[in-house]
Motif scaffolding. Structure first.
Motif, PDB file in Angstrom:
ATOM      1  N   GLY A   1       0.828  -1.208   0.000  1.00 34.71           N
ATOM      2  CA  GLY A   1       0.000   0.000   0.000  1.00 34.71           C
ATOM      3  C   GLY A   1       0.858   1.251   0.000  1.00 34.71           C
ATOM      4  O   GLY A   1       0.898   1.990   0.975  1.00 34.71           O
ATOM      5  N   THR A   2       1.552   1.485  -1.115  1.00 33.69           N
ATOM      6  CA  THR A   2       2.455   2.651  -1.221  1.00 33.69           C
ATOM      7  C   THR A   2       1.687   3.953  -1.064  1.00 33.69           C
ATOM      8  O   THR A   2       2.196   4.914  -0.469  1.00 33.69           O
ATOM      9  CB  THR A   2       3.146   2.669  -2.610  1.00 33.69           C
ATOM     10  OG1 THR A   2       3.530   1.351  -2.976  1.00 33.69           O
ATOM     11  CG2 THR A   2       4.335   3.599  -2.638  1.00 33.69           C
ATOM     12  N   GLY A   3       0.469   4.006  -1.642  1.00 29.30           N
ATOM     13  CA  GLY A   3      -0.335   5.231  -1.579  1.00 29.30           C
ATOM     14  C   GLY A   3       0.433   6.415  -2.131  1.00 29.30           C
ATOM     15  O   GLY A   3       0.963   6.378  -3.246  1.00 29.30           O
ATOM     16  N   SER A   4       0.535   7.469  -1.327  1.00 25.90           N
ATOM     17  CA  SER A   4       1.251   8.683  -1.751  1.00 25.90           C
ATOM     18  C   SER A   4       2.768   8.495  -1.757  1.00 25.90           C
ATOM     19  O   SER A   4       3.497   9.295  -2.349  1.00 25.90           O
ATOM     20  CB  SER A   4       0.925   9.821  -0.779  1.00 25.90           C
ATOM     21  OG  SER A   4       1.500   9.519   0.487  1.00 25.90           O
TER      22      SER A   4
ATOM     23  N   PRO B   1      -3.194  -3.679   9.984  1.00 20.12           N
ATOM     24  CA  PRO B   1      -4.540  -3.518  10.540  1.00 20.12           C
ATOM     25  C   PRO B   1      -5.406  -4.710  10.122  1.00 20.12           C
ATOM     26  O   PRO B   1      -5.473  -5.031   8.936  1.00 20.12           O
ATOM     27  CB  PRO B   1      -5.066  -2.232   9.886  1.00 20.12           C
ATOM     28  CG  PRO B   1      -4.010  -1.768   8.941  1.00 20.12           C
ATOM     29  CD  PRO B   1      -2.981  -2.830   8.793  1.00 20.12           C
ATOM     30  N   VAL B   2      -6.071  -5.367  11.097  1.00 18.87           N
ATOM     31  CA  VAL B   2      -6.882  -6.558  10.803  1.00 18.87           C
ATOM     32  C   VAL B   2      -8.262  -6.400  11.451  1.00 18.87           C
ATOM     33  O   VAL B   2      -8.366  -6.019  12.614  1.00 18.87           O
ATOM     34  CB  VAL B   2      -6.206  -7.833  11.373  1.00 18.87           C
ATOM     35  CG1 VAL B   2      -7.087  -9.054  11.150  1.00 18.87           C
ATOM     36  CG2 VAL B   2      -4.840  -8.061  10.728  1.00 18.87           C
ATOM     37  N   GLY B   3      -9.314  -6.690  10.669  1.00 17.81           N
ATOM     38  CA  GLY B   3     -10.665  -6.619  11.241  1.00 17.81           C
ATOM     39  C   GLY B   3     -11.688  -7.286  10.358  1.00 17.81           C
ATOM     40  O   GLY B   3     -11.493  -7.381   9.148  1.00 17.81           O
ATOM     41  N   ASP B   4     -12.821  -7.755  10.956  1.00 16.50           N
ATOM     42  CA  ASP B   4     -13.833  -8.411  10.113  1.00 16.50           C
ATOM     43  C   ASP B   4     -14.741  -7.419   9.419  1.00 16.50           C
ATOM     44  O   ASP B   4     -15.567  -7.809   8.620  1.00 16.50           O
ATOM     45  CB  ASP B   4     -14.778  -9.384  10.842  1.00 16.50           C
ATOM     46  CG  ASP B   4     -14.382  -9.761  12.207  1.00 16.50           C
ATOM     47  OD1 ASP B   4     -13.239 -10.129  12.275  1.00 16.50           O
ATOM     48  OD2 ASP B   4     -15.203  -9.693  13.141  1.00 16.50           O
ATOM     49  N   GLU B   5     -14.631  -6.127   9.739  1.00 17.84           N
ATOM     50  CA  GLU B   5     -15.386  -5.136   8.969  1.00 17.84           C
ATOM     51  C   GLU B   5     -14.418  -4.440   8.033  1.00 17.84           C
ATOM     52  O   GLU B   5     -13.251  -4.225   8.386  1.00 17.84           O
ATOM     53  CB  GLU B   5     -16.003  -4.103   9.910  1.00 17.84           C
ATOM     54  CG  GLU B   5     -17.172  -4.633  10.701  1.00 17.84           C
ATOM     55  CD  GLU B   5     -17.677  -3.568  11.667  1.00 17.84           C
ATOM     56  OE1 GLU B   5     -17.995  -2.454  11.228  1.00 17.84           O
ATOM     57  OE2 GLU B   5     -17.695  -3.866  12.869  1.00 17.84           O
ATOM     58  N   LYS B   6     -14.959  -4.028   6.842  1.00 15.06           N
ATOM     59  CA  LYS B   6     -14.061  -3.534   5.800  1.00 15.06           C
ATOM     60  C   LYS B   6     -13.262  -2.288   6.203  1.00 15.06           C
ATOM     61  O   LYS B   6     -12.152  -2.087   5.757  1.00 15.06           O
ATOM     62  CB  LYS B   6     -14.846  -3.251   4.519  1.00 15.06           C
ATOM     63  CG  LYS B   6     -14.506  -4.210   3.387  1.00 15.06           C
ATOM     64  CD  LYS B   6     -15.164  -3.802   2.097  1.00 15.06           C
ATOM     65  CE  LYS B   6     -14.586  -4.610   0.952  1.00 15.06           C
ATOM     66  NZ  LYS B   6     -15.249  -4.383  -0.321  1.00 15.06           N
ATOM     67  N   GLU B   7     -13.838  -1.398   7.032  1.00 20.15           N
ATOM     68  CA  GLU B   7     -13.106  -0.173   7.352  1.00 20.15           C
ATOM     69  C   GLU B   7     -12.862   0.010   8.847  1.00 20.15           C
ATOM     70  O   GLU B   7     -12.599   1.117   9.315  1.00 20.15           O
ATOM     71  CB  GLU B   7     -13.826   1.038   6.738  1.00 20.15           C
ATOM     72  CG  GLU B   7     -14.019   0.851   5.250  1.00 20.15           C
ATOM     73  CD  GLU B   7     -13.762   2.068   4.373  1.00 20.15           C
ATOM     74  OE1 GLU B   7     -13.462   3.134   4.912  1.00 20.15           O
ATOM     75  OE2 GLU B   7     -13.863   1.913   3.146  1.00 20.15           O
TER      76      GLU B   7
ATOM     77  N   LEU C   1       5.133  -4.086   6.426  1.00 10.19           N
ATOM     78  CA  LEU C   1       4.129  -3.113   6.874  1.00 10.19           C
ATOM     79  C   LEU C   1       2.981  -3.129   5.882  1.00 10.19           C
ATOM     80  O   LEU C   1       3.198  -2.966   4.673  1.00 10.19           O
ATOM     81  CB  LEU C   1       4.747  -1.709   6.924  1.00 10.19           C
ATOM     82  CG  LEU C   1       3.770  -0.596   7.314  1.00 10.19           C
ATOM     83  CD1 LEU C   1       3.262  -0.788   8.740  1.00 10.19           C
ATOM     84  CD2 LEU C   1       4.447   0.768   7.197  1.00 10.19           C
ATOM     85  N   VAL C   2       1.761  -3.323   6.379  1.00  8.38           N
ATOM     86  CA  VAL C   2       0.577  -3.289   5.518  1.00  8.38           C
ATOM     87  C   VAL C   2      -0.213  -2.053   5.897  1.00  8.38           C
ATOM     88  O   VAL C   2      -0.574  -1.884   7.071  1.00  8.38           O
ATOM     89  CB  VAL C   2      -0.272  -4.572   5.693  1.00  8.38           C
ATOM     90  CG1 VAL C   2      -1.465  -4.533   4.745  1.00  8.38           C
ATOM     91  CG2 VAL C   2       0.576  -5.817   5.441  1.00  8.38           C
ATOM     92  N   THR C   3      -0.493  -1.180   4.926  1.00  8.30           N
ATOM     93  CA  THR C   3      -1.132   0.100   5.251  1.00  8.30           C
ATOM     94  C   THR C   3      -2.584   0.149   4.766  1.00  8.30           C
ATOM     95  O   THR C   3      -3.114   1.220   4.510  1.00  8.30           O
ATOM     96  CB  THR C   3      -0.320   1.287   4.678  1.00  8.30           C
ATOM     97  OG1 THR C   3      -0.471   1.281   3.250  1.00  8.30           O
ATOM     98  CG2 THR C   3       1.141   1.203   5.033  1.00  8.30           C
TER      99      THR C   3
ATOM    100  N   PRO D   1      -9.760  -0.567   2.744  1.00  6.30           N
ATOM    101  CA  PRO D   1      -9.566  -2.017   2.684  1.00  6.30           C
ATOM    102  C   PRO D   1      -8.383  -2.476   1.836  1.00  6.30           C
ATOM    103  O   PRO D   1      -8.063  -1.847   0.819  1.00  6.30           O
ATOM    104  CB  PRO D   1     -10.883  -2.529   2.086  1.00  6.30           C
ATOM    105  CG  PRO D   1     -11.615  -1.356   1.572  1.00  6.30           C
ATOM    106  CD  PRO D   1     -11.022  -0.116   2.144  1.00  6.30           C
ATOM    107  N   LEU D   2      -7.784  -3.573   2.275  1.00  2.00           N
ATOM    108  CA  LEU D   2      -6.751  -4.271   1.504  1.00  2.00           C
ATOM    109  C   LEU D   2      -7.495  -5.179   0.519  1.00  2.00           C
ATOM    110  O   LEU D   2      -8.172  -6.121   0.926  1.00  2.00           O
ATOM    111  CB  LEU D   2      -5.886  -5.106   2.444  1.00  2.00           C
ATOM    112  CG  LEU D   2      -4.751  -5.878   1.775  1.00  2.00           C
ATOM    113  CD1 LEU D   2      -3.607  -4.928   1.399  1.00  2.00           C
ATOM    114  CD2 LEU D   2      -4.218  -6.972   2.716  1.00  2.00           C
ATOM    115  N   ILE D   3      -7.361  -4.887  -0.763  1.00  2.00           N
ATOM    116  CA  ILE D   3      -8.137  -5.606  -1.780  1.00  2.00           C
ATOM    117  C   ILE D   3      -7.218  -6.526  -2.562  1.00  2.00           C
ATOM    118  O   ILE D   3      -6.176  -6.081  -3.064  1.00  2.00           O
ATOM    119  CB  ILE D   3      -8.815  -4.577  -2.718  1.00  2.00           C
ATOM    120  CG1 ILE D   3      -9.840  -3.806  -1.889  1.00  2.00           C
ATOM    121  CG2 ILE D   3      -9.480  -5.266  -3.909  1.00  2.00           C
ATOM    122  CD1 ILE D   3     -10.518  -2.712  -2.571  1.00  2.00           C
TER     123      ILE D   3
END
Ligand code: SAM
Length: 224
Positions: A97-100, A183-189, A158-160, A215-217
């Motif tokens: 997740g490089t993003g900017s 970041p880990v969770g059962d909801e998308k955001e 690192l996962v962003t 979300p990580l897609i």
């Protein structure tokens, strides 16, 4: 803008006072205590990583929109995730997740070799140009949930973006003693910030509170 974004010559630009204030807020109000992380964040010109129209908001403690309906992460979360990685110059690091490219620039100043993957082509290409002055960063456009086998094993990952579960290929591509912050969770955001450490006895999982990421897609993340 292109090379100075990555080169971290941020000392005397028109945003120097705003940047110093951001660092004081992180240290005094949010208890960020790793002075190496704060020092690097004081040297990276965050206003060069946000859309021109938002540059006057760059040093507030907010996530901001970037292209591709994505975000540049909030300074506090960048500081916390970087602290949790406990980076050393000898580390080979994978970022998903490089993003900017802002977080990538921070990693590049603390770690050794940085490999960063972004799934949105426009973001990957822009970040490559922005960080062209950093010779320890390699960026590609791909699905980062599959990792980057050719350069594995990694000392730090690192996962962003927020994952439903830690992607198995990333755990597999981690060195012994290596750490993943994700970041880990059962909801998308909505997620919890997790750190996974690989040991000879198995993985150790620690949780560091709630967070909210896009979300990580991908193959080992959420469906698009
Ligand atoms: N750290 C970035 C910064 O400083 O600008 C912000 C990252 S943004 C919160 C999350 C990024 O993860 C987005 O750019 C999104 O396109 C990317 N992303 C989501 N799923 C991905 C995947 N499977 N592989 C690579 N990148 C992915």
């Amino acid at each position: 803008m292109t090379s100075s974004a990555g080169n971290g010559r941020a000392g005397s630009d028109e945003f120097a006072m705003a940047r110093d204030r951001m660092i004081r807020v992180l240290r005094d109000e949010f208890d960020v205590s790793d002075e190496r992380v704060l020092g690097v964040m004081a040297s990276v010109p965050r206003h060069l990583f946000v859309p021109e129209a938002l540059k006057f908001q760059a040093y507030r403690n907010n996530a901001l929109p970037i292209s591709g309906k994505q975000t540049i992460s909030q300074p506090l979360i960048v500081a916390r995730m970087t602290e949790l990685l406990d980076l050393e110059k000898k580390h080979k690091v994978l970022e998903i997740g490089t993003g900017s490219g802002y977080q990538t620039a921070i990693l590049a100043k603390l770690g050794g070799k940085i490999y960063s993957i972004e799934r949105v082509l426009d973001l990957a290409e822009t970040a490559k140009k922005r960080l062209a002055g950093l010779n320890n960063v390699t960026i590609k456009c791909s699905d980062g949930t599959n990792g980057w086998d050719a350069y594995s094993p990694f000392d730090r990952i690192l996962v962003t973006a927020g994952a439903p579960v830690p992607p198995e290929p990333l755990v597999a591509q981690l060195s012994n003693g290596g750490k993943i912050v994700i970041p880990v969770g059962d909801e998308k955001e909505r997620q919890n910030l997790i750190r996974i450490t690989k040991t000879p006895e198995g993985v150790v999982r620690e949780t560091f509170g709630a967070c909210s990421f896009v979300p990580l897609i991908g193959d080992h993340g959420w469906e698009a």
